[in-house]
Design an enzyme around this catalytic site. Structure first.
Site, PDB file in Angstrom:
ATOM      1  N   LYS A   1       5.068  12.030   6.182  1.00  0.00           N
ATOM      2  CA  LYS A   1       5.170  10.570   6.295  1.00  0.00           C
ATOM      3  C   LYS A   1       6.476  10.235   7.017  1.00  0.00           C
ATOM      4  O   LYS A   1       7.558  10.658   6.590  1.00  0.00           O
ATOM      5  CB  LYS A   1       5.134   9.965   4.890  1.00  0.00           C
TER       6      LYS A   1
HETATM    7  O1  G3P Z   1       2.445   2.315   0.131  1.00  0.00           O
HETATM    8  C1  G3P Z   1       3.621   1.594   0.292  1.00  0.00           C
HETATM    9  C2  G3P Z   1       4.031   1.036  -1.001  1.00  0.00           C
HETATM   10  O2  G3P Z   1       4.479   2.015  -1.875  1.00  0.00           O
HETATM   11  C3  G3P Z   1       4.956  -0.106  -0.928  1.00  0.00           C
HETATM   12  O3  G3P Z   1       4.480  -0.963  -1.890  1.00  0.00           O
HETATM   13  O4  G3P Z   1       4.589  -2.778  -3.479  1.00  0.00           O
HETATM   14  O5  G3P Z   1       6.715  -1.642  -2.711  1.00  0.00           O
HETATM   15  O6  G3P Z   1       5.443  -3.141  -1.180  1.00  0.00           O
HETATM   16  P1  G3P Z   1       5.357  -2.195  -2.338  1.00  0.00           P
END
Ligand code: G3P
Length: 218
Positions: free
Chosen positions: A87
């Protein structure tokens, strides 16, 4: 549409795997930190453990931001397990690293994508997955699902092989909307995945079926 779980929590990964619908896992440094996983060896072992639980791709994120560092880290991560997807963030050296890994046949996930132009670059570099962050776009009054739709349409128009992996999903509606616009993959927390199970008419209908059976059969 593939279902990935967006966590480094082993119990939640096992629960999603037991459900029989899991196609992979995504992690990031914040999710690893949330589980208290620190130190290079512990982090590597954690990735290996996740790969042993699930059958699909497991995204492991580099923390370097320069080309050489990303290559070194990505090669180490990829050597951990055949299921590892490297990633890489959507920055200039990240695009160069994705191109490098794609030519060598490694799977990559281009992360932190917030625009159609970024998604175009990721596809041209040969990313296996592109990760538009839909929840974070919604957070700033933009439209995350609309970006997923635009990327899907553009990739279809040009025939790019990069899979659209909708990330930063916060709830069940995000998953449903991503399915409606043709995302190849969603990565979501367990709560959003199991949330799809819920409907009050299912619960009341089942209650009635069981009560009617009991009336006649004791
Ligand atoms: O897949 C990306 C994710 O982990 C980010 O999620 O909720 O931190 O925006 P969030």
């Amino acid at each position: 549409m593939k279902f990935f779980i967006d966590t480094a929590n082993l119990e939640q990964i096992k629960e999603a795997q037991d459900l029989g619908i899991l196609d992979g896992v995504t992690t990031n440094p914040s999710l690893m930190a949330k589980e208290g996983i620190k130190g290079d060896e512990n982090i590597k072992n954690h990735y290996k453990t996740i790969c042993e639980i699930v059958e699909g791709d497991v995204s492991a994120e580099v923390i370097s931001t320069d080309f050489k560092g990303m290559i070194k880290e990505g090669e180490i991560l990829a050597a951990l397990h055949p299921q590892i997807t490297i990633k890489i963030p959507m920055i200039k050296d990240g695009i160069k690293a994705i191109k490098y890994f794609s030519e060598k046949g490694f799977n990559t996930n281009c992360t932190l994508v917030f625009s159609i132009g970024q998604a175009l670059l990721a596809a041209k570099a040969g990313a296996t997955y592109v990760s538009p962050f839909i929840g974070r776009l919604d957070d700033i009054s933009a439209n995350g699902v609309e970006l997923v739709r635009q990327i899907v349409d553009m990739y279809n128009y040009y025939g790019y092989g990069t899979q659209v992996l909708a990330a930063s999903i916060r709830h069940t509606q995000h998953i449903i909307q991503c399915a409606e616009v043709g995302a190849d993959v969603i990565t979501a927390p367990l709560s959003a995945i199991v949330g799809l199970l819920k409907h009050p008419l299912t619960d009341s209908g089942l209650k009635t079926f069981l009560a009617d059976y009991k009336k006649l059969n004791g």
